[in-house]
Write an enzyme that holds these catalytic residues in place. Sequence first.
Site, PDB file in Angstrom:
ATOM      1  N   LEU A  88       0.823  -1.270  -0.209  1.00  0.00           N
ATOM      2  CA  LEU A  88       0.066  -0.051  -0.011  1.00  0.00           C
ATOM      3  C   LEU A  88       0.829   1.151  -0.010  1.00  0.00           C
ATOM      4  O   LEU A  88       0.739   2.261  -0.696  1.00  0.00           O
ATOM      5  CB  LEU A  88      -0.841   0.070   1.186  1.00  0.00           C
ATOM      6  CG  LEU A  88      -1.338   1.289   1.730  1.00  0.00           C
ATOM      7  CD1 LEU A  88      -2.493   1.591   0.769  1.00  0.00           C
ATOM      8  CD2 LEU A  88      -2.053   1.500   3.166  1.00  0.00           C
ATOM      9  N   ARG A 112      -8.915   0.394  -3.890  1.00  0.00           N
ATOM     10  CA  ARG A 112      -8.035  -0.961  -3.467  1.00  0.00           C
ATOM     11  C   ARG A 112      -8.428  -1.802  -2.322  1.00  0.00           C
ATOM     12  O   ARG A 112      -8.457  -2.870  -2.363  1.00  0.00           O
ATOM     13  CB  ARG A 112      -6.604  -0.480  -3.686  1.00  0.00           C
ATOM     14  CG  ARG A 112      -5.504  -1.345  -3.424  1.00  0.00           C
ATOM     15  CD  ARG A 112      -4.012  -0.867  -3.519  1.00  0.00           C
ATOM     16  NE  ARG A 112      -3.073  -1.737  -3.498  1.00  0.00           N
ATOM     17  CZ  ARG A 112      -2.456  -2.302  -2.197  1.00  0.00           C
ATOM     18  NH1 ARG A 112      -2.802  -1.881  -1.284  1.00  0.00           N
ATOM     19  NH2 ARG A 112      -1.341  -3.315  -2.425  1.00  0.00           N
ATOM     20  N   HIS A 196      -1.064 -10.406  -2.252  1.00  0.00           N
ATOM     21  CA  HIS A 196       0.071 -10.737  -2.933  1.00  0.00           C
ATOM     22  C   HIS A 196       0.107 -12.218  -3.230  1.00  0.00           C
ATOM     23  O   HIS A 196       1.157 -12.652  -3.280  1.00  0.00           O
ATOM     24  CB  HIS A 196       1.267 -10.076  -2.217  1.00  0.00           C
ATOM     25  CG  HIS A 196       1.166  -8.552  -2.214  1.00  0.00           C
ATOM     26  ND1 HIS A 196       1.109  -7.623  -3.083  1.00  0.00           N
ATOM     27  CD2 HIS A 196       0.981  -7.839  -1.035  1.00  0.00           C
ATOM     28  CE1 HIS A 196       1.270  -6.603  -2.515  1.00  0.00           C
ATOM     29  NE2 HIS A 196       0.981  -6.757  -1.389  1.00  0.00           N
ATOM     30  N   GLN A 245       1.108  -5.550  -8.765  1.00  0.00           N
ATOM     31  CA  GLN A 245       1.573  -5.692  -7.508  1.00  0.00           C
ATOM     32  C   GLN A 245       0.581  -6.516  -6.787  1.00  0.00           C
ATOM     33  O   GLN A 245       1.044  -7.100  -5.505  1.00  0.00           O
ATOM     34  CB  GLN A 245       1.505  -4.267  -6.984  1.00  0.00           C
ATOM     35  CG  GLN A 245       2.355  -4.009  -5.435  1.00  0.00           C
ATOM     36  CD  GLN A 245       1.526  -2.977  -4.784  1.00  0.00           C
ATOM     37  OE1 GLN A 245       0.259  -3.075  -4.510  1.00  0.00           O
ATOM     38  NE2 GLN A 245       2.514  -1.981  -4.319  1.00  0.00           N
TER      39      GLN A 245
END
Length: 304
Positions: A88, A112, A196, A245
Amino acid sequence: MKAFVFPGQGAQYCGMAKDLYDSFPEARELMDRADAILDFSITDIMFNAPEEELRQTRYTQPAIFLHSMAAATLLGRDGIAMAAGHSLGEYSALCFAGAMNFDDALAIVARRGELMQNAGTENPGTMAAVIGMKDEALEELLAEATPAGTIQAANFNSPGQVVVSGSIDAVRKAVELARSKGARMAKELTVSGAFHSPLMKPAEEELKKALDEVTISDAAVPVCMNVVARPVTSAADIRRNLVLQLTSPVLWTQSVEAMIASGVTSFTEVGPQKVLQGLIKRIDRNVATAGVDTAEHVREQLTV
């Protein structure tokens, strides 16, 4: 050379940035603006909400971003040769570096957080910290755990400190294997999803749509990005890396090493807590570290 680094999820705390709001008109203006942009009062959550509410990903991410940007706005860019952010925190770094304007970056960060929280509900998963294993041994361990489900290394935080992410069964299998193979610590984390990892794919697709709606410019300060672990200024590269990402590992160790190789000798963590300072010291004890979290820290930096 001096770099600013910006923290990611997990650095939040109740009452965060309240003294910045009370002490500096520029910080107050920025935070009031954030309340006007979002469809909820992020400052009320930062200053007054109980920990369990602040810990919700949809609130945590804009809260940390806003805290970091309030401090960074007070400090300015003078003398800063490079920037980076952990997960972040990369959005804070990019906003600081001029690649995104504040309004757009805040809206994207809020989106997000919402998307990641939703993906965690849609594709349940978890994460675990593994400490005291070499990367090669960890990769072998992950291959052993793969039959139990999706799993990959998510955060390379410092040498011997890696976070793995994936489906619940696979991560728990990895924890069990790590303990049997001599890891100093292997512990499942309290998180709302497998960040992730490929389980974030639904969030990645929607995030790309949101990013396509905003302007991204070339960065005025190089940002060492998580996905590639090298300094980036190109707007096209920034946009591509931000999308990747969500499902790719955070190469934090490699990023810090790349920044040091580029000539950075001093790192200042801008935002809540001091997590990154500890990681950087474990990566290279020879570099200087500092932190700017509170109003007192800001005053100290401005008088240096």
